[in-house]
Design an enzyme around this catalytic site. Structure first.
Site, mmCIF file in Angstrom:
data_model
loop_
_atom_site.group_PDB
_atom_site.id
_atom_site.type_symbol
_atom_site.label_atom_id
_atom_site.label_comp_id
_atom_site.label_asym_id
_atom_site.label_seq_id
_atom_site.Cartn_x
_atom_site.Cartn_y
_atom_site.Cartn_z
ATOM 1 N N LYS A 145 -24.974 22.255 -21.440
ATOM 2 C CA LYS A 145 -23.848 22.452 -20.402
ATOM 3 C C LYS A 145 -23.784 21.185 -19.332
ATOM 4 O O LYS A 145 -24.992 21.296 -18.488
ATOM 5 C CB LYS A 145 -23.519 23.818 -19.753
ATOM 6 C CG LYS A 145 -22.307 23.838 -19.090
ATOM 7 C CD LYS A 145 -22.006 25.498 -18.638
ATOM 8 C CE LYS A 145 -21.113 25.746 -17.649
ATOM 9 N NZ LYS A 145 -21.119 26.940 -16.948
ATOM 10 N N LYS B 203 6.301 3.412 -34.788
ATOM 11 C CA LYS B 203 5.405 4.091 -35.237
ATOM 12 C C LYS B 203 5.649 4.123 -36.963
ATOM 13 O O LYS B 203 4.715 3.955 -37.807
ATOM 14 C CB LYS B 203 5.370 5.673 -34.839
ATOM 15 C CG LYS B 203 4.669 5.592 -33.494
ATOM 16 C CD LYS B 203 4.328 6.932 -33.051
ATOM 17 C CE LYS B 203 3.565 6.780 -31.676
ATOM 18 N NZ LYS B 203 3.463 8.090 -30.828
ATOM 19 N N ASP C 116 -6.531 11.150 -30.035
ATOM 20 C CA ASP C 116 -6.687 9.908 -30.143
ATOM 21 C C ASP C 116 -8.015 9.304 -29.752
ATOM 22 O O ASP C 116 -8.617 8.205 -30.035
ATOM 23 C CB ASP C 116 -5.717 9.164 -29.312
ATOM 24 C CG ASP C 116 -4.340 9.199 -30.074
ATOM 25 O OD1 ASP C 116 -4.267 9.065 -31.494
ATOM 26 O OD2 ASP C 116 -3.312 9.375 -29.436
ATOM 27 N N PHE D 277 5.123 12.318 -37.766
ATOM 28 C CA PHE D 277 5.672 12.723 -36.518
ATOM 29 C C PHE D 277 5.501 11.667 -35.355
ATOM 30 O O PHE D 277 4.468 11.229 -35.323
ATOM 31 C CB PHE D 277 5.354 14.292 -36.162
ATOM 32 C CG PHE D 277 5.941 15.336 -36.676
ATOM 33 C CD1 PHE D 277 5.559 15.620 -38.072
ATOM 34 C CD2 PHE D 277 6.755 16.016 -36.091
ATOM 35 C CE1 PHE D 277 6.109 16.475 -38.571
ATOM 36 C CE2 PHE D 277 7.348 17.381 -36.698
ATOM 37 C CZ PHE D 277 7.186 17.424 -38.084
ATOM 38 N N LYS E 90 2.675 2.530 -39.233
ATOM 39 C CA LYS E 90 1.963 3.264 -39.681
ATOM 40 C C LYS E 90 2.207 3.476 -41.457
ATOM 41 O O LYS E 90 1.778 4.033 -42.261
ATOM 42 C CB LYS E 90 1.996 4.769 -39.356
ATOM 43 C CG LYS E 90 1.272 4.940 -38.071
ATOM 44 C CD LYS E 90 1.322 6.287 -37.614
ATOM 45 C CE LYS E 90 1.094 6.387 -35.937
ATOM 46 N NZ LYS E 90 -0.306 7.064 -35.589
ATOM 47 N N ASN F 276 -5.349 19.641 -26.904
ATOM 48 C CA ASN F 276 -3.875 19.044 -26.359
ATOM 49 C C ASN F 276 -3.109 20.397 -26.602
ATOM 50 O O ASN F 276 -3.551 21.510 -26.983
ATOM 51 C CB ASN F 276 -3.292 17.899 -27.146
ATOM 52 C CG ASN F 276 -3.408 18.398 -28.818
ATOM 53 O OD1 ASN F 276 -2.626 19.258 -29.159
ATOM 54 N ND2 ASN F 276 -4.168 17.542 -29.656
HETATM 55 O O1 PMT Z 1 2.077 22.298 -32.756
HETATM 56 P P1 PMT Z 1 3.509 22.767 -32.086
HETATM 57 O O2 PMT Z 1 3.191 23.383 -30.827
HETATM 58 O O3 PMT Z 1 4.456 23.372 -32.753
HETATM 59 O O4 PMT Z 1 4.320 21.294 -31.550
HETATM 60 C C1 PMT Z 1 4.659 20.533 -32.632
HETATM 61 C C2 PMT Z 1 4.594 18.928 -32.352
HETATM 62 C C3 PMT Z 1 4.870 18.754 -31.013
HETATM 63 C C4 PMT Z 1 2.720 18.888 -32.244
HETATM 64 C C5 PMT Z 1 4.994 18.405 -33.540
HETATM 65 O O5 PMT Z 1 6.449 18.522 -33.577
HETATM 66 C C6 PMT Z 1 4.507 16.740 -33.587
HETATM 67 O O6 PMT Z 1 5.196 16.071 -32.935
HETATM 68 N N1 PMT Z 1 3.271 16.470 -34.065
HETATM 69 C C7 PMT Z 1 2.688 14.984 -34.043
HETATM 70 C C8 PMT Z 1 2.058 14.896 -32.724
HETATM 71 C C9 PMT Z 1 1.294 13.392 -32.460
HETATM 72 O O7 PMT Z 1 0.142 13.452 -32.339
HETATM 73 O O8 PMT Z 1 2.173 12.344 -32.377
HETATM 74 P P2 PMT Z 1 1.756 10.977 -32.068
HETATM 75 O O9 PMT Z 1 2.979 10.191 -31.700
HETATM 76 O O10 PMT Z 1 0.843 10.889 -31.229
HETATM 77 O O11 PMT Z 1 1.314 10.456 -33.645
HETATM 78 C C10 PMT Z 1 1.969 9.899 -34.614
HETATM 79 C C11 PMT Z 1 1.589 10.286 -36.203
HETATM 80 O O12 PMT Z 1 0.363 10.018 -36.384
HETATM 81 C C12 PMT Z 1 1.405 11.870 -36.092
HETATM 82 O O13 PMT Z 1 1.819 12.248 -37.446
HETATM 83 C C13 PMT Z 1 0.145 12.296 -36.058
HETATM 84 O O14 PMT Z 1 -0.222 13.387 -36.796
HETATM 85 C C14 PMT Z 1 -0.557 10.895 -36.660
HETATM 86 N N2 PMT Z 1 -1.862 10.616 -35.971
HETATM 87 C C15 PMT Z 1 -1.864 10.642 -34.623
HETATM 88 C C16 PMT Z 1 -3.180 10.073 -34.224
HETATM 89 C C17 PMT Z 1 -4.458 9.802 -34.924
HETATM 90 N N3 PMT Z 1 -5.390 9.444 -34.541
HETATM 91 N N4 PMT Z 1 -4.266 10.071 -36.419
HETATM 92 C C18 PMT Z 1 -2.920 10.359 -36.788
HETATM 93 O O15 PMT Z 1 -2.797 10.383 -38.148
#
Ligand code: PMT
Length: 397
Positions: A288, A336, A278, A322, A340, A209
């Site tokens: 490959k 979220k 995810d 986040f 969570k 990503n």
């Molecule tokens: O890295 P940069 O280029 O500086 O960009 C910053 C950012 C956009 C990546 C950052 O600000 C950000 O938003 N990070 C979270 C990205 C994300 O995966 O968001 P989400 O809404 O999909 O996930 C929600 C939360 O669950 C996040 O805290 C994530 O870390 C967590 N998560 C998600 C999926 C997963 N399988 N396990 C998790 O713990």
């Protein structure tokens, strides 16, 4: 080390100003970002160009005007620092500080500073012992200003006694002491995740990503500057690891989960800024995949939700997540946070130009389970990180 610390150094008009190039060089060598403001009289003792060259940024001198070395942005500069230092501080300047006089750029900036202030006096011994100066310094101490006492020895005027500006090494030692052990996160252990995860498909391809890691690295660095002991679990990035932070490199979501689980029981706070994949390929092919004319179907299976799983097993940890959204920001963020089991959630709209993935800046909404909410402007990621950590310390620690 002072890596990443933003120091504002004010230079006033005393002969000891000739030592400030060595001071600036020493601070920069330790990794600090040094910005300089000189009074009109300071310019008689040291050339602004010398300081500009050593610090790598323009030296501000005038309150009004448009040329280089003049600025109206004194409030912004004053707000965006970890420490302000006045070196050398003359008797006149100490008197102005004690009385809140703001008749030039430097004295005006001081009034807008919320960060700790260090004053490094230098003057003749009789001036230093003058009751007016002694009283002014007591006033400053009473307001929590740190004063680094001058040394004893030969003074510029030829007399012997107290009044020499402290040595450059001693000033730098004092700055280091002031910065780390007294930080608001001193004694706290913080685990931060950053960057993308990559999920291999075959030996040469992966699903990834756009995360650059900048947001998570800024959080790790700011938390360290604020005194925390920090572990950063990072997916692959091009970034230089922050100084003083324990960095653990991972590739996949499952590796990230394993490392986060390992450190989690011993930390006070978990901040998940990583963009965790995810899904992963159900099976990684050993060779490959050959190009062909038929469509290729990949079966993806969901990865565990690291944050959600851990929040169900937490003991005392504060959980920060986040939410990276492209629409319905507030609704998704609230969902979220509840789903969570988070204490604090940082929502960013990653469809907005110039913020979010890959950018040096971000704009976020910080919300917490107690109903608190803070919206930021578009700001550099280190300032966003500082706001998140300040929200954390104010409301949860
Ligand atoms: O890295 P940069 O280029 O500086 O960009 C910053 C950012 C956009 C990546 C950052 O600000 C950000 O938003 N990070 C979270 C990205 C994300 O995966 O968001 P989400 O809404 O999909 O996930 C929600 C939360 O669950 C996040 O805290 C994530 O870390 C967590 N998560 C998600 C999926 C997963 N399988 N396990 C998790 O713990």
């Amino acid at each position: 080390m002072l890596n990443g610390m933003r120091l504002l150094v004010g230079i006033t008009g005393g002969i000891a100003a000739y030592k400030t190039p060595y001071l600036v060089r020493g601070l920069v060598k330790q990794g600090a970002n040094v910005r300089l403001v000189m009074t009109r009289n300071a310019v008689h003792f040291v050339a602004p160009l010398t300081l500009q060259t050593l610090s790598g940024s323009a030296v501000l001198r005038e309150m009004f005007g448009t040329g280089e070395g003049s600025s109206m942005s004194h409030i912004e500069w004053a707000a965006d620092i970890h420490l302000m230092m006045i070196a050398p501080a003359t008797a006149n300047f100490i008197g102005k500080m004690a009385n809140g006089i703001a008749d030039d750029l430097l004295s005006t900036m001081i009034l807008a500073v919320e960060a700790p202030i260090l004053v490094v006096p230098a003057m003749n011994k009789r001036m230093y012992k003058n009751p007016a100066v002694v009283r002014n310094m007591d006033v400053l101490r009473g307001r929590g200003v740190h004063i680094l006492e001058p040394g004893i020895g030969e003074l510029a005027c030829g007399e012997e006694g107290i009044g020499r500006m402290a040595d450059v090494e001693e000033i730098i030692r004092t700055v280091r002491k002031l910065m780390v052990p007294s930080g608001p996160l001193y004694g706290k252990r913080i685990l931060v995740t950053a960057g993308p995860t990559v999920e291999p498909i075959d030996p040469v391809r992966y699903i990834g990503n756009r995360s650059s890691g900048k947001m998570g690295y800024a959080l790790a660095q700011e938390a360290r500057i604020m005194g925390a002991s920090v572990t950063l679990v990072s997916g692959p990035t091009m970034l230089v690891p922050p100084q003083g932070v324990n960095v653990v490199q991972v590739q996949t979501s499952l590796e990230m989960q394993e490392e986060v689980r390992k450190y989690f029981p011993d930390v006070d706070v978990l901040i998940m800024a990583a963009a965790v994949g995810d899904f992963r390929a159900e099976s990684v092919l050993p060779e490959k995949i050959k190009r062909g004319s038929e469509p290729l179907t990949l079966k993806l299976v969901p990865n565990p939700d690291i944050l959600k799983d851990l929040s169900m097993h937490r003991t005392r940890q504060i959980m920060i997540g986040f939410a990276a959204e492209t629409g319905h920001l507030m609704d998704e963020a609230r969902r979220k946070m509840n789903d969570k089991g988070l204490d604090l959630l940082v929502a960013n709209d990653v469809s907005e130009n110039g913020v979010g993935f890959g950018s040096d800046k971000n704009r976020v909404i910080i919300m917490d389970r107690k109903g608190g909410m803070e919206e930021t402007d578009i700001l550099p990621k280190d300032q966003i990180a500082r706001k998140i950590l300040n929200h954390l310390t104010r409301n949860f620690l």
